[in-house]
Design an enzyme around this catalytic site. Structure first.
Site, PDB file in Angstrom:
ATOM      1  N   TYR A 147       0.810  -1.209   0.000  1.00 55.20           N
ATOM      2  CA  TYR A 147       0.000   0.000   0.000  1.00 55.20           C
ATOM      3  C   TYR A 147       0.849   1.268   0.000  1.00 55.20           C
ATOM      4  O   TYR A 147       0.348   2.350  -0.304  1.00 55.20           O
ATOM      5  CB  TYR A 147      -0.932   0.016   1.211  1.00 55.20           C
ATOM      6  CG  TYR A 147      -1.969  -1.089   1.218  1.00 55.20           C
ATOM      7  CD1 TYR A 147      -2.160  -1.919   0.123  1.00 55.20           C
ATOM      8  CD2 TYR A 147      -2.755  -1.309   2.336  1.00 55.20           C
ATOM      9  CE1 TYR A 147      -3.101  -2.931   0.134  1.00 55.20           C
ATOM     10  CE2 TYR A 147      -3.715  -2.315   2.359  1.00 55.20           C
ATOM     11  CZ  TYR A 147      -3.878  -3.127   1.263  1.00 55.20           C
ATOM     12  OH  TYR A 147      -4.821  -4.117   1.279  1.00 55.20           O
ATOM     13  N   LYS A 193       4.451 -15.292   3.528  1.00 56.56           N
ATOM     14  CA  LYS A 193       4.535 -16.134   2.324  1.00 56.56           C
ATOM     15  C   LYS A 193       6.012 -16.373   2.029  1.00 56.56           C
ATOM     16  O   LYS A 193       6.523 -16.107   0.943  1.00 56.56           O
ATOM     17  CB  LYS A 193       3.833 -15.439   1.150  1.00 56.56           C
ATOM     18  CG  LYS A 193       3.589 -16.344  -0.060  1.00 56.56           C
ATOM     19  CD  LYS A 193       2.655 -17.499   0.219  1.00 56.56           C
ATOM     20  CE  LYS A 193       2.392 -18.272  -1.075  1.00 56.56           C
ATOM     21  NZ  LYS A 193       1.659 -19.544  -0.814  1.00 56.56           N
ATOM     22  N   ASP A 225      -1.822 -18.569   2.921  1.00 51.66           N
ATOM     23  CA  ASP A 225      -2.889 -19.385   2.366  1.00 51.66           C
ATOM     24  C   ASP A 225      -3.367 -20.423   3.371  1.00 51.66           C
ATOM     25  O   ASP A 225      -4.572 -20.680   3.497  1.00 51.66           O
ATOM     26  CB  ASP A 225      -2.472 -20.026   1.044  1.00 51.66           C
ATOM     27  CG  ASP A 225      -1.038 -20.516   1.018  1.00 51.66           C
ATOM     28  OD1 ASP A 225      -0.311 -20.295   2.002  1.00 51.66           O
ATOM     29  OD2 ASP A 225      -0.639 -21.115   0.007  1.00 51.66           O
ATOM     30  N   ASP A 249      -5.173  -6.981   6.100  1.00 51.72           N
ATOM     31  CA  ASP A 249      -6.396  -6.388   5.562  1.00 51.72           C
ATOM     32  C   ASP A 249      -7.369  -7.489   5.155  1.00 51.72           C
ATOM     33  O   ASP A 249      -8.567  -7.461   5.490  1.00 51.72           O
ATOM     34  CB  ASP A 249      -6.029  -5.506   4.364  1.00 51.72           C
ATOM     35  CG  ASP A 249      -7.161  -4.597   3.925  1.00 51.72           C
ATOM     36  OD1 ASP A 249      -8.246  -4.627   4.537  1.00 51.72           O
ATOM     37  OD2 ASP A 249      -6.957  -3.834   2.970  1.00 51.72           O
ATOM     38  N   ASP A 253     -10.972  -9.166   7.402  1.00 49.43           N
ATOM     39  CA  ASP A 253     -12.318  -9.253   6.848  1.00 49.43           C
ATOM     40  C   ASP A 253     -12.830 -10.689   6.887  1.00 49.43           C
ATOM     41  O   ASP A 253     -14.022 -10.932   7.109  1.00 49.43           O
ATOM     42  CB  ASP A 253     -12.330  -8.730   5.411  1.00 49.43           C
ATOM     43  CG  ASP A 253     -12.456  -7.212   5.349  1.00 49.43           C
ATOM     44  OD1 ASP A 253     -12.395  -6.568   6.411  1.00 49.43           O
ATOM     45  OD2 ASP A 253     -12.604  -6.664   4.249  1.00 49.43           O
TER      46      ASP A 253
END
Length: 361
Positions: A147, A193, A225, A249, A253
């Site tokens: 970001y 990751k 994952d 982020d 959610d």
């Protein structure tokens, strides 16, 4: 109560767009109830951010808003964004105002608790016996990663975003995660990751180094994952999840889905110095804005986080949290939770319990 009758706290309200003003108003209602109940004083000022700022000042984060932040003890934000601004260049969109606010305040550690509240197990898609055990905290790095990384840009044929992290950016948020775990169940799951990304390999190495200062906290690593799968398969296994910016982020959610509604989740964004930033996890929800059906619980629980982290008022924060639990358990819920209450009705009931002291343990 921990409050000092002579204490006064300055809170800057950035209501923003969509349902932001509606849920912010209910958070203020609860602050006023705490003020009356506990002999405190909250002084509120207002500023512009996001689409509202674009319309009034031509920029998603006016300089006047930043100046107001400098004199506040804490900043409380509603939500930003809306479809009317979707075609603007990325640097002028409402969301850019929020990103730049986070950077300007230096709030690098985003705390996102996700817990299935008592009496709310039926709102979770999980089996009740599993849902009742969900109580986790996502600690998300907030001012680095994709970001904010440079270079970034887009042409008609290609686009570039850069995922970059420095050693100290990782170390400081890792320390926050370990510190938070010490007050919980003393377990940190660091999400990365590292089998593919160089940035994640650095992340894992630095987190390992920081863990040495917290021998009482168990650390494990998990690929993102796998973490996404485990968060819906067996979320009760998690205590503190430590993540980089984008992973956090997305996973937060997903955690909202596990709990039952994104409208339930609060957040606190902390830096090395005040002011900290507080906001519900949900977005501006333009499809329901103005209909008086937005869930104010995420905003009200964000107010509780503000009481705890910026004011040092742990008992007052617990009073608000208990009031929320009791109101929801009594069936006073907005439509996203299967109820028929309006935004204001939920806020009024929570404030009444806080004011009357009926929510105390």
């Amino acid at each position: 109560m921990t409050g000092n009758a002579d204490a006064a706290y300055r809170i800057l309200l950035l209501a923003g767009d969509g349902i932001g003003p509606e849920v912010t108003a209910e958070a203020v209602r609860v602050f006023r109830a705490v003020e009356a109940r506990c002999g405190l004083r909250f002084f509120f000022s207002e500023g512009l951010i996001g689409g509202a700022a674009l319309e009034a000042a031509g920029t998603p984060l006016p300089a006047e808003t930043l100046r107001a932040c400098a004199s506040a003890d804490a900043v409380f934000l509603g939500a930003v964004g809306g479809p009317q601004w979707d075609d603007l260049p990325a640097e002028r969109r409402p969301e850019r105002g929020l990103l730049e606010l986070r950077r300007a305040l230096g709030v690098f550690a985003n705390l996102r608790p996700a817990r299935v509240l008592p009496g709310m197990v039926e709102t979770s898609p999980l089996r009740p016996e599993r849902a009742a055990r969900v109580d986790l905290l996502i600690v998300r790095e907030l001012t680095g990663g994709l970001y904010f990384g440079e270079p970034r840009g887009r042409t008609a044929e290609e686009a570039v975003d850069t995922l970059r992290y420095g050693r100290e950016e990782v170390a400081r948020v890792a320390r926050v995660a370990f510190q938070q775990a010490r007050g919980r169940r003393r377990q940190v799951t660091s999400v990365d990751k590292a089998n593919v990304l160089a940035s994640s390999q650095l992340w894992r190495a630095v987190v390992e180094e920081e863990a040495r200062a917290f021998p009482d906290v168990m650390l494990r690593h998990m690929l993102v994952d796998t973490a996404a799968m485990e968060l819906v398969r067996a979320p009760e296994q998690f205590d503190v999840l430590l993540t980089e910016n984008m992973f956090g982020d997305i996973l937060s959610d997903e955690a909202a889905g596990v709990v039952g509604s994104v409208g339930l989740l609060p957040s606190a964004s902390l830096g090395a110095r005040p002011p900290a930033l507080y906001e519900p996890v949900h977005g501006s929800a333009p499809d329901i804005a103005g209909r008086c059906v937005a869930n104010p619980v995420g905003a009200i629980l964000s107010a509780a986080l503000l009481l705890r982290h910026s004011c040092g008022l742990a008992e007052e924060a617990a009073l608000v949290e208990e009031a929320v639990s009791r109101v929801l358990a009594a069936g006073v819920r907005t439509p996203d939770l299967g109820g028929e209450a309006t935004t204001a009705q939920v806020g009024e009931r929570i404030a009444a319990l806080v004011l009357g002291g009926g929510a105390q343990r």
